[in-house]
Motif scaffolding. Structure first.
Motif, PDB file in Angstrom:
ATOM      1  N   VAL A   9       0.860  -1.189   0.000  1.00 46.12           N
ATOM      2  CA  VAL A   9       0.000   0.000   0.000  1.00 46.12           C
ATOM      3  C   VAL A   9       0.888   1.228   0.000  1.00 46.12           C
ATOM      4  O   VAL A   9       1.785   1.359   0.841  1.00 46.12           O
ATOM      5  CB  VAL A   9      -0.923   0.008   1.224  1.00 46.12           C
ATOM      6  N   THR A  10       0.660   2.110  -0.962  1.00 41.41           N
ATOM      7  CA  THR A  10       1.337   3.397  -0.989  1.00 41.41           C
ATOM      8  C   THR A  10       0.307   4.487  -0.738  1.00 41.41           C
ATOM      9  O   THR A  10      -0.896   4.246  -0.802  1.00 41.41           O
ATOM     10  CB  THR A  10       2.032   3.625  -2.343  1.00 41.41           C
ATOM     11  N   GLY A  11       0.797   5.689  -0.419  1.00 41.13           N
ATOM     12  CA  GLY A  11      -0.088   6.785  -0.057  1.00 41.13           C
ATOM     13  C   GLY A  11      -1.154   7.051  -1.108  1.00 41.13           C
ATOM     14  O   GLY A  11      -0.846   7.290  -2.264  1.00 41.13           O
ATOM     15  N   GLY A  12      -2.413   6.972  -0.681  1.00 34.62           N
ATOM     16  CA  GLY A  12      -3.519   7.321  -1.554  1.00 34.62           C
ATOM     17  C   GLY A  12      -3.981   6.214  -2.468  1.00 34.62           C
ATOM     18  O   GLY A  12      -4.908   6.409  -3.248  1.00 34.62           O
ATOM     19  N   THR A  13      -3.388   5.008  -2.385  1.00 37.62           N
ATOM     20  CA  THR A  13      -3.817   3.918  -3.259  1.00 37.62           C
ATOM     21  C   THR A  13      -4.856   3.064  -2.557  1.00 37.62           C
ATOM     22  O   THR A  13      -4.793   2.839  -1.351  1.00 37.62           O
ATOM     23  CB  THR A  13      -2.628   3.025  -3.678  1.00 37.62           C
ATOM     24  N   ASP A  14      -5.816   2.588  -3.338  1.00 40.40           N
ATOM     25  CA  ASP A  14      -6.836   1.660  -2.844  1.00 40.40           C
ATOM     26  C   ASP A  14      -6.635   0.340  -3.580  1.00 40.40           C
ATOM     27  O   ASP A  14      -6.905   0.238  -4.782  1.00 40.40           O
ATOM     28  CB  ASP A  14      -8.237   2.218  -3.086  1.00 40.40           C
ATOM     29  N   ILE A  15      -6.165  -0.663  -2.866  1.00 37.72           N
ATOM     30  CA  ILE A  15      -5.895  -1.979  -3.442  1.00 37.72           C
ATOM     31  C   ILE A  15      -7.167  -2.804  -3.367  1.00 37.72           C
ATOM     32  O   ILE A  15      -7.678  -3.071  -2.274  1.00 37.72           O
ATOM     33  CB  ILE A  15      -4.751  -2.692  -2.703  1.00 37.72           C
ATOM     34  N   THR A  16      -7.695  -3.193  -4.528  1.00 37.23           N
ATOM     35  CA  THR A  16      -8.944  -3.964  -4.574  1.00 37.23           C
ATOM     36  C   THR A  16      -8.662  -5.374  -5.098  1.00 37.23           C
ATOM     37  O   THR A  16      -7.565  -5.681  -5.554  1.00 37.23           O
ATOM     38  CB  THR A  16      -9.959  -3.264  -5.480  1.00 37.23           C
ATOM     39  N   GLY A  17      -9.690  -6.216  -5.015  1.00 36.33           N
ATOM     40  CA  GLY A  17      -9.602  -7.543  -5.619  1.00 36.33           C
ATOM     41  C   GLY A  17      -8.815  -8.556  -4.818  1.00 36.33           C
ATOM     42  O   GLY A  17      -8.427  -9.593  -5.354  1.00 36.33           O
TER      43      GLY A  17
END
Length: 544
Positions: free
Chosen positions: A344-352
């Motif tokens: 996870v990096t700043g501002g990322t939304d990891i989906t799936g």
């Protein structure tokens, strides 16, 4: 005229000498000197009066009011080179015609030879300074009075500056490699309510993340930032910032953007590890961040529970690498592999980051004595205890030490519980004297909590045997001394026609005259012999 003054004026006369040949303007000040006086012969002129007044002065000190108390206190330095002026039109601005003076090395200034009057005294402001003393009111000068102590105190203005930055590691420090943030609003929170109000000073950070409040008057200030969605401030809000005597304060603001991890928990009906159309979601499952990567949910590890749509999410995650796992539930098997590290990096939304599971099933059945050999467990047929049923994992037909097995109970039942989804081959371990009447089952499929029923039927076989002998006394009994007959054909006369047909079982007597039919299923049989020429049968044929 000279004769007039020498004949008529004594040496003690107080009347000033006037040289009439001198121009009038050179012997009088302003309008106070009388006009030329003409005296006729024998004339006495009266009222030619002379009035005088004493001039006054205004003076004071220009000083650096370090403590901003508007008073010249011990130790506060004087300020040279500042312009003080008499503001004759009282507009606060130095005009070209207005009297001025400049403070000397000791900060002193003075206006002298002032006629009695009321004066307004002001200073010319200088960049970077703020006046701390109130503007003096009207200064009333009377004859011969020197007005002192009309002081002017100033303090140097300062700056408040700093950097707005992306604090990736959340340590509240602007570290090498961290990025300045442009377009953020920093403001002086005058009423300390944490909100940018109308009238409060504010600045927007530039491309280098910097903001600067210049020419800040001495005082205490509260600085705040206007928050932006998706960011969290990592630096504490600064306390009051004191500005005095040209000080420069540096106040940085760090923020970092959080991310998220989300996915779906689903019933993987076809066990293909993919969320396919039509596969139902699973609510109420616990998903956790496995902080110590031991595969077990610890009390301190973050958790979430899937909702009615099977969805879960971890929000406000700091930039980092995360391991996501599920808490297993009884009767289910995970079909999707455990996900690898999720970065996870700043501002990322990891989906799936999905988790698929399939429900365990059971394989059960009965072992029975199939007396009528119809491969069905019919009424009256007996369950068989103590038979081993096994899952033939390698398909070689033999029970291996590592293969799952179960032994039938008193009711003939066996059960394989909590069977993961998949295809299985079931077999039985044969026992002597029995023959399997049910065909070996094909592949048994388990998916989504299914229960498979697979019965095994066997029946126990018997044998028919006897002696072929030379009944010399024809009494139908094999008596002592009578000879066995070898090479005679005995058969089961299935159609009871007295003739050996090609499909009927046969055997030939041995040297001792014996014969045997083995593995004979339960039933009734008619035995016959094939007659040989020259012999007569003495023992009548019987139904076995």
């Amino acid at each position: 005229m000279d004769s007039f003054f020498s004949d008529n004026l004594s040496a003690s006369s107080t009347i000033p000498f006037l040289n009439v040949e001198t121009p009038l303007d050179s012997i009088r000040e302003g309008r106070q000197n009388p006009a030329p006086v003409t005296v006729a012969s024998g004339q006495n002129l009266n009222g030619i009066n002379f009035g005088n007044t004493q001039f006054g002065s205004i003076s004071g000190i220009k000083f650096n009011d370090l403590n901003q108390d508007s008073l010249l206190t011990a130790g506060e330095p004087s300020l040279a080179g500042w312009t003080i002026f008499i503001d004759t039109n009282n507009n606060g601005t130095l005009e070209a015609t207005e009297p001025t003076t400049v403070t000397n090395a000791t900060g002193a200034y003075a206006f002298t030879n002032l006629a009695p009057a009321s004066y307004t005294v002001r200073e010319v402001q200088q960049a970077g300074w703020v006046q701390t003393t109130a503007n003096p009111g009207p200064v009333n000068v009377t004859g011969g009075v020197d007005i002192t102590g009309i002081n002017f105190g100033n303090s140097q203005s300062g700056t408040i500056t700093g950097i707005k930055f992306n604090d990736n590691n959340g340590n509240a420090l602007f570290d090498a490699g961290e990025t300045p943030l442009q377009g953020w609003t920093i403001f002086a929170d005058g009423n300390n309510n944490g909100v940018l109000d109308t009238g409060e000073g504010s600045l927007v950070t530039g491309a280098d993340g910097r903001y600067t409040f210049a020419n800040v008057p001495p005082g205490n200030y509260t600085l705040r930032e206007v928050q932006q969605p998706g960011w969290t401030q990592t630096t504490p809000n600064p306390g009051p910032i004191g500005v005095s005597g040209g000080t420069n304060a540096i106040i940085n603001f760090g923020n970092r953007q959080f991310g998220s991890i989300s996915g779906v928990k689903f019933n993987d009906l076809n066990s293909n590890a993919t969320l396919d159309t039509g596969e139902p979601s699973l609510a109420g499952w616990t998903i956790f961040i496995d902080a110590n990567n031991n595969g077990t949910l610890e009390a301190t590890e973050p958790t979430t529970v899937t909702n009615a749509t099977g969805a879960y999410a971890f929000t406000n995650l700091e930039p980092a690498s995360y391991t996501v796992r599920e808490v297993q539930q009884a009767g289910w098997v995970q079909t999707t592999p455990n996900p690898g590290a999720v970065n996870v990096t700043g501002g990322t939304d990891i989906t799936g980051i999905n988790f698929g599971n399939n429900q365990f099933g059971t394989i059960t059945g009965l072992k029975f004595s199939d007396t009528n050999t119809n491969a069905l467990f019919d009424a009256g047929e007996t369950p068989l205890q103590g038979w081993t049923i096994f899952i033939d994992a390698n398909g070689n037909g033999t029970l291996e030490a590592t293969e799952a097995s179960a032994v039938t109970g008193a009711d003939g039942r066996y059960t394989f519980a909590s069977v993961p989804p998949g295809n299985y081959t079931l077999l039985e371990v044969q026992q002597p004297g029995w023959t399997q009447t049910t065909p070996n089952p094909g592949s048994v499929g388990i998916s989504g909590g299914t229960n498979a029923i697979v019965n095994f039927g066997n029946r126990q076989f018997g044998s028919i045997s006897g002696i072929k002998f030379n009944d010399t006394n024809a009494n139908s009994l094999f008596d002592a001394g009578e000879t066995p007959l070898q090479g005679w054909t005995i058969y089961i006369d299935s159609n009871v026609n007295g003739v050996l047909d090609p499909t009927e079982p046969t055997t030939v007597t041995g040297t001792d005259g014996s014969y045997v039919f083995t593995n004979v299923p339960p039933g009734n049989y008619v035995l016959r012999e094939v007659q040989q020429a020259g012999w007569t049968q003495t023992v009548p044929p019987v139904q076995a």
